[in-house]
Write a protein that holds these residues in place. Structure first.
Motif, PDB file in Angstrom:
ATOM      1  N   GLN A  77      -6.254  42.552 -61.667  1.00 56.72           N
ATOM      2  CA  GLN A  77      -5.479  43.386 -62.611  1.00 56.72           C
ATOM      3  C   GLN A  77      -4.821  42.453 -63.511  1.00 56.72           C
ATOM      4  O   GLN A  77      -4.438  43.085 -64.897  1.00 56.72           O
ATOM      5  N   GLU A  78      -4.220  41.506 -63.372  1.00 51.12           N
ATOM      6  CA  GLU A  78      -3.741  40.487 -64.216  1.00 51.12           C
ATOM      7  C   GLU A  78      -4.544  40.166 -65.538  1.00 51.12           C
ATOM      8  O   GLU A  78      -3.987  39.888 -66.667  1.00 51.12           O
ATOM      9  N   MET A  79      -5.829  40.120 -65.079  1.00 55.41           N
ATOM     10  CA  MET A  79      -6.785  40.098 -66.276  1.00 55.41           C
ATOM     11  C   MET A  79      -6.763  40.852 -67.418  1.00 55.41           C
ATOM     12  O   MET A  79      -6.599  40.594 -68.397  1.00 55.41           O
ATOM     13  N   SER A  80      -6.525  42.156 -66.939  1.00 55.95           N
ATOM     14  CA  SER A  80      -6.562  43.265 -68.160  1.00 55.95           C
ATOM     15  C   SER A  80      -5.221  43.110 -69.003  1.00 55.95           C
ATOM     16  O   SER A  80      -5.315  43.198 -70.103  1.00 55.95           O
ATOM     17  N   HIS A  81      -3.986  42.632 -68.299  1.00 59.66           N
ATOM     18  CA  HIS A  81      -3.070  42.431 -69.003  1.00 59.66           C
ATOM     19  C   HIS A  81      -3.114  41.265 -69.899  1.00 59.66           C
ATOM     20  O   HIS A  81      -2.718  41.305 -70.998  1.00 59.66           O
ATOM     21  N   SER A  82      -3.718  40.055 -69.542  1.00 57.82           N
ATOM     22  CA  SER A  82      -3.859  39.030 -70.062  1.00 57.82           C
ATOM     23  C   SER A  82      -4.787  39.371 -71.545  1.00 57.82           C
ATOM     24  O   SER A  82      -4.518  38.945 -72.588  1.00 57.82           O
ATOM     25  N   SER A  83      -5.708  39.991 -71.268  1.00 62.40           N
ATOM     26  CA  SER A  83      -6.658  40.421 -72.209  1.00 62.40           C
ATOM     27  C   SER A  83      -6.145  41.132 -73.121  1.00 62.40           C
ATOM     28  O   SER A  83      -6.284  41.058 -74.386  1.00 62.40           O
ATOM     29  N   ALA A  84      -5.248  42.063 -72.867  1.00 55.29           N
ATOM     30  CA  ALA A  84      -4.525  43.006 -73.649  1.00 55.29           C
ATOM     31  C   ALA A  84      -3.452  42.292 -74.471  1.00 55.29           C
ATOM     32  O   ALA A  84      -3.515  42.566 -75.839  1.00 55.29           O
ATOM     33  N   THR A  85      -2.852  41.267 -74.121  1.00 51.86           N
ATOM     34  CA  THR A  85      -1.943  40.273 -74.703  1.00 51.86           C
ATOM     35  C   THR A  85      -2.470  39.619 -75.831  1.00 51.86           C
ATOM     36  O   THR A  85      -2.132  39.601 -76.929  1.00 51.86           O
ATOM     37  N   ILE A  98     -16.374  36.006 -70.312  1.00 49.36           N
ATOM     38  CA  ILE A  98     -16.989  35.105 -69.337  1.00 49.36           C
ATOM     39  C   ILE A  98     -16.113  35.185 -68.236  1.00 49.36           C
ATOM     40  O   ILE A  98     -16.507  35.045 -67.000  1.00 49.36           O
ATOM     41  N   ALA A  99     -14.806  34.874 -68.403  1.00 46.01           N
ATOM     42  CA  ALA A  99     -13.681  34.626 -67.426  1.00 46.01           C
ATOM     43  C   ALA A  99     -13.816  35.821 -66.435  1.00 46.01           C
ATOM     44  O   ALA A  99     -13.683  35.868 -65.226  1.00 46.01           O
ATOM     45  N   ASN A 100     -13.905  37.055 -67.315  1.00 43.68           N
ATOM     46  CA  ASN A 100     -13.932  38.341 -66.616  1.00 43.68           C
ATOM     47  C   ASN A 100     -15.222  38.543 -65.613  1.00 43.68           C
ATOM     48  O   ASN A 100     -15.216  38.833 -64.255  1.00 43.68           O
ATOM     49  N   HIS A 101     -16.315  38.154 -65.972  1.00 50.21           N
ATOM     50  CA  HIS A 101     -17.430  38.021 -65.340  1.00 50.21           C
ATOM     51  C   HIS A 101     -17.580  37.080 -64.251  1.00 50.21           C
ATOM     52  O   HIS A 101     -18.113  37.433 -62.987  1.00 50.21           O
ATOM     53  N   LEU A 102     -17.099  35.948 -64.390  1.00 44.16           N
ATOM     54  CA  LEU A 102     -16.903  34.999 -63.633  1.00 44.16           C
ATOM     55  C   LEU A 102     -16.082  35.482 -62.203  1.00 44.16           C
ATOM     56  O   LEU A 102     -16.485  35.364 -61.122  1.00 44.16           O
ATOM     57  N   LEU A 103     -14.861  35.908 -62.506  1.00 42.87           N
ATOM     58  CA  LEU A 103     -13.978  36.529 -61.529  1.00 42.87           C
ATOM     59  C   LEU A 103     -14.669  37.559 -60.835  1.00 42.87           C
ATOM     60  O   LEU A 103     -14.559  37.712 -59.588  1.00 42.87           O
ATOM     61  N   ASP A 104     -15.392  38.635 -61.588  1.00 48.75           N
ATOM     62  CA  ASP A 104     -16.257  39.601 -60.831  1.00 48.75           C
ATOM     63  C   ASP A 104     -17.260  38.862 -59.840  1.00 48.75           C
ATOM     64  O   ASP A 104     -17.360  39.568 -58.754  1.00 48.75           O
ATOM     65  N   ILE A 105     -17.743  37.964 -60.207  1.00 52.23           N
ATOM     66  CA  ILE A 105     -18.932  37.314 -59.236  1.00 52.23           C
ATOM     67  C   ILE A 105     -18.102  36.599 -58.054  1.00 52.23           C
ATOM     68  O   ILE A 105     -18.362  36.694 -56.724  1.00 52.23           O
ATOM     69  N   CYS A 106     -16.968  35.945 -58.289  1.00 52.51           N
ATOM     70  CA  CYS A 106     -16.413  35.031 -57.219  1.00 52.51           C
ATOM     71  C   CYS A 106     -15.144  35.860 -56.461  1.00 52.51           C
ATOM     72  O   CYS A 106     -15.273  35.531 -55.142  1.00 52.51           O
ATOM     73  N   PHE A 107     -14.485  36.544 -56.921  1.00 49.32           N
ATOM     74  CA  PHE A 107     -13.457  37.174 -56.364  1.00 49.32           C
ATOM     75  C   PHE A 107     -13.297  38.598 -56.700  1.00 49.32           C
ATOM     76  O   PHE A 107     -12.319  39.193 -57.346  1.00 49.32           O
ATOM     77  N   PRO A 108     -14.402  39.470 -56.246  1.00 47.25           N
ATOM     78  CA  PRO A 108     -14.349  40.979 -56.743  1.00 47.25           C
ATOM     79  C   PRO A 108     -13.305  41.876 -56.053  1.00 47.25           C
ATOM     80  O   PRO A 108     -12.986  42.826 -56.802  1.00 47.25           O
ATOM     81  N   HIS A 109     -12.620  41.596 -54.924  1.00 46.56           N
ATOM     82  CA  HIS A 109     -11.983  42.390 -54.323  1.00 46.56           C
ATOM     83  C   HIS A 109     -10.430  41.861 -54.379  1.00 46.56           C
ATOM     84  O   HIS A 109      -9.661  42.373 -53.670  1.00 46.56           O
ATOM     85  N   VAL A 110     -10.032  40.956 -55.140  1.00 41.06           N
ATOM     86  CA  VAL A 110      -8.827  40.452 -55.055  1.00 41.06           C
ATOM     87  C   VAL A 110      -7.564  41.355 -56.193  1.00 41.06           C
ATOM     88  O   VAL A 110      -8.029  41.810 -57.178  1.00 41.06           O
TER      89      VAL A 110
END
Length: 277
Positions: free
Chosen positions: A266-274, A250-262
């Motif tokens: 990339q930090e999301m991928s790191h957090s998800s992997a952790t 959900i957080a990924n999808h939410l950020l895709d909608i709100c802040f797609p070009h920030v």
């Protein structure tokens, strides 16, 4: 001090003070903000699974309503209007940042009215996410949960997954929280649809095995906005939103909608992997 919002994350959990930052580890400022509103009786800790999956640059603020947490000594409020008044004043005091609102169950009602209030103030969110709550065009009908006895209310909470069955006969442990739960349920069950909706996009979320919400009604949140609308369903019960794997999606999808070009996405991928290790 503004006690309506609690900043959660990076080892910090403290009330937000009208735009100033409380003492803590030095870090660069946030580039975006997520304002989260928990379920009936919920504490800021309800969204603890969300902090690890959000980029460090996204400030997570969770509502802390009267009658719980650091505000346990205050009497809980039993109507939506005064709750939204306090929350909207708290949000208006924050330094301007692009932000989104996410509400779960009763929090969806508060999130919807908070969004309406912030639109009137000229500071609307980029997105309103409503979870596990039917739209305002379906008002609550009797029998009302807030009128149940303590024993009946505890049974209801066990049935929907709000507390474990081992606590069913431990009223001494859970009874202090029942006042806040009952007040929130009364606010939700007496709430009626306002004459106008919102202009920001709405993301409506639900779970396929939710015993509380009629899934086919969730798409009618589209009637509450003149903006874009999306509905997504997930596995799980009424409290699915707090599951770590669901929070990632959900957080990924939410950020895709709100802040797609920030770039900091990339930090999301790191957090998800952790989280998955």
């Amino acid at each position: 001090m503004n006690g309506w919002l609690m900043r959660v994350g990076a080892g910090l959990r403290h009330p937000v003070d009208g735009g100033s930052r409380a003492a803590g580890p030095v870090r660069s400022g946030p580039w975006a903000r997520l304002i989260a509103l928990p379920h009936a009786g919920g504490w800021p800790s309800a969204f603890r699974t969300w902090r690890p999956v959000l980029p460090a640059g996204v400030e997570l603020l969770v509502a802390q309503l009267p009658g719980r947490g650091l505000r346990a000594a205050e009497p809980p409020l039993r109507r939506v209007a005064p709750l939204v008044d306090g929350l909207s004043r708290a949000v208006a005091e924050l330094p301007p940042l692009p932000y989104a609102v996410v509400g779960h169950s009763f929090g969806s009602v508060l999130g919807y009215e908070l969004t309406r209030a912030m639109e009137r103030a000229g500071r609307p969110p980029r997105l309103l996410t409503v979870s596990a709550r039917q739209p305002p065009c379906f008002p609550s009908e009797p029998p009302f949960a807030h009128r149940r006895t303590d024993a009946e209310l505890l049974e209801h909470l066990v049935e929907i997954g709000g507390i474990g069955p081992e606590l069913l006969h431990r009223g001494d442990l859970v009874r202090p929280a029942l006042a806040a739960i009952r007040a929130d349920l009364e606010a939700m069950e007496t709430y009626r649809r306002p004459p106008t909706g919102v202009g920001v996009p709405i993301l409506s979320l639900g779970a396929v095995d939710d015993p509380v919400v009629v899934a086919d009604r969730l798409h009618l949140w589209s009637l509450e906005t003149t903006g874009a609308f999306t509905r997504r369903m997930f596995p799980g019960g009424h409290f699915y939103l707090y599951e770590p794997e669901t929070a990632v999606t959900i957080a990924n999808h939410l950020l895709d909608i709100c802040f797609p070009h920030v770039a900091e996405r990339q930090e999301m991928s790191h957090s998800s992997a952790t989280l998955s290790r």
